[in-house]
Design a protein around this motif. Structure first.
Motif, PDB file in Angstrom:
ATOM      1  N   SER A  87      -1.634  -1.010  -5.455  1.00  0.00           N
ATOM      2  CA  SER A  87      -1.181  -1.370  -4.113  1.00  0.00           C
ATOM      3  C   SER A  87      -0.937  -2.870  -4.109  1.00  0.00           C
ATOM      4  CB  SER A  87      -2.237  -1.011  -3.064  1.00  0.00           C
ATOM      5  OG  SER A  87      -3.317  -1.928  -3.131  1.00  0.00           O
ATOM      6  N   ARG A 111       0.227  -7.518   0.342  1.00  0.00           N
ATOM      7  CA  ARG A 111       0.841  -7.285   1.657  1.00  0.00           C
ATOM      8  C   ARG A 111       1.275  -5.842   1.710  1.00  0.00           C
ATOM      9  NH1 ARG A 111       4.040 -12.284   1.293  1.00  0.00           N
ATOM     10  NH2 ARG A 111       2.570 -13.931   1.796  1.00  0.00           N
ATOM     11  N   THR A 112       1.182  -5.243   2.883  1.00  0.00           N
ATOM     12  CA  THR A 112       1.514  -3.819   2.974  1.00  0.00           C
ATOM     13  C   THR A 112       2.958  -3.566   2.524  1.00  0.00           C
ATOM     14  OG1 THR A 112       2.238  -2.299   4.674  1.00  0.00           O
ATOM     15  CG2 THR A 112       1.142  -4.252   5.449  1.00  0.00           C
ATOM     16  N   TYR A 164      -2.584  -1.570  12.728  1.00  0.00           N
ATOM     17  CA  TYR A 164      -2.601  -2.204  11.406  1.00  0.00           C
ATOM     18  C   TYR A 164      -3.591  -1.496  10.484  1.00  0.00           C
ATOM     19  CZ  TYR A 164      -2.691  -5.614   7.716  1.00  0.00           C
ATOM     20  OH  TYR A 164      -2.601  -6.203   6.479  1.00  0.00           O
ATOM     21  N   GLN A 212      -1.947   1.430   9.198  1.00  0.00           N
ATOM     22  CA  GLN A 212      -0.910   1.057   8.225  1.00  0.00           C
ATOM     23  C   GLN A 212      -1.524   0.830   6.842  1.00  0.00           C
ATOM     24  OE1 GLN A 212       1.471  -2.263   9.584  1.00  0.00           O
ATOM     25  NE2 GLN A 212       2.049  -1.233  11.473  1.00  0.00           N
ATOM     26  N   ARG A 213      -2.716   0.215   6.829  1.00  0.00           N
ATOM     27  CA  ARG A 213      -3.357  -0.023   5.528  1.00  0.00           C
ATOM     28  C   ARG A 213      -3.829   1.294   4.910  1.00  0.00           C
ATOM     29  NH1 ARG A 213      -3.223  -5.439   3.394  1.00  0.00           N
ATOM     30  NH2 ARG A 213      -2.849  -3.948   1.775  1.00  0.00           N
ATOM     31  N   ASP A 243      -0.829   2.725   3.332  1.00  0.00           N
ATOM     32  CA  ASP A 243      -0.668   2.037   2.040  1.00  0.00           C
ATOM     33  C   ASP A 243      -1.519   2.696   0.956  1.00  0.00           C
ATOM     34  OD1 ASP A 243       0.987  -0.089   1.564  1.00  0.00           O
ATOM     35  OD2 ASP A 243      -0.314  -1.543   2.539  1.00  0.00           O
TER      36      ASP A 243
END
Ligand SMILES: Nc1ncnc2c1ncn2[C@@H]1O[C@H](COP(=O)(O)OP(=O)(O)OP(=O)(O)O)[C@@H](O)[C@H]1O
Ligand SMILES: [Mg+2]
Length: 233
Positions: A83, A86-87, A133, A136-137, A140
């Motif tokens: 990963s 940053r996303t 957020y 969002q992670r 990811d």
């Protein structure tokens, strides 16, 4: 002990500046290996070099086979996933569409169990920039897990998360390592996450290997404290 991914003497020089020099570490199946160090220590560079994103020095072995210099997509198909700090999600695509894309790149497979484990069912049909957020992670993380990789290289997955969200993430990482038998390299500044999930730590400072050991021993190590805070006071 079952070593799955071995990195020897990894290095990188940018235009005469040594970003990383002679760093070696191994990842074991079912274990989380923490890679820590101050800003600029070379942690992301290490992941970039061993995952084939950036050319550099050293040798990389997966299941005792040398894979040095393989492209990121070849690594991914072999079962080595990473990963980014940053996303890397696409804001305008739904979570489901992104999983579908990642699945295509990783060679296909089931994503249902992944979605369920990470609690993403309710946001599957939502565009990524419409979710929190923290979620969002998690997306990811889900994207890096598509295709059931055996090795997972994570660059600060807890960055920007609340204390509660970080604790949830730490639980997921423990489960991924133990239940799915994945060998994880965890670059992270959040020490609560590091000390909870890592069975071994490698510490870098200014691109050099500083020390390796178990988290409990390193917590009060003078050299580690000095590297982070510039003083042992
Ligand atoms: N593309 C690049 N060109 C030139 N120098 C670079 C490049 N990428 C990284 N560096 C340098 O290499 C060194 C290591 O950077 P790196 O990003 O690997 O550190 P890091 O440990 O991941 O730091 P952070 O905790 O801030 O993410 C730094 O001195 C950085 O300035
Ligand atoms: Mg970094």
């Amino acid at each position: 002990m079952s070593i799955l991914f071995r990195c020897e003497d990894i290095g990188k020089t940018y235009g005469g500046v040594v970003a990383l020099k002679d760093v070696s570490l191994s990842l074991e199946t079912g274990k989380v290996h923490g890679l820590i160090g101050p800003n600029g220590a070379g942690k992301s560079t290490f992941i970039d070099v061993v995952s084939g994103r950036t050319p550099g020095q050293g040798r990389v072995y997966f299941e005792d086979r040398e894979v040095t210099g393989a492209s990121p997509s070849a690594m991914r198909r072999m079962g080595i996933s990473r990963s980014f700090q940053r996303t890397s999600i696409f804001p305008a695509l739904t979570v489901a569409a992104q999983l579908e894309l990642a699945n295509h790149g990783a060679g296909g497979g089931q994503t249902g169990e992944l979605v369920q484990m990470l609690g993403l069912e309710t946001v599957l049909n939502t565009e990524a920039d419409e979710i929190s957020y923290g979620q969002q992670r998690l997306v990811d993380l889900a994207l890096s897990l598509v295709g059931e990789p055996r090795v997972l290289l994570l660059d600060e997955p807890a960055a920007g998360l609340s204390v509660q969200e970080s604790a949830v993430l730490a639980g997921h990482l423990e489960e991924i390592a133990k239940r799915w038998d994945v060998a994880i390299l965890l670059v992270e500044h959040d020490m609560d996450v590091i000390f909870r999930v890592c069975s071994i730590l490698t510490v870098l400072a200014s691109g050099r290997f500083l020390v390796q050991g178990n988290p409990a021993d390193l917590r009060n190590d003078a050299a580690v404290i000095e590297a982070y805070f510039g003083s042992t006071a």
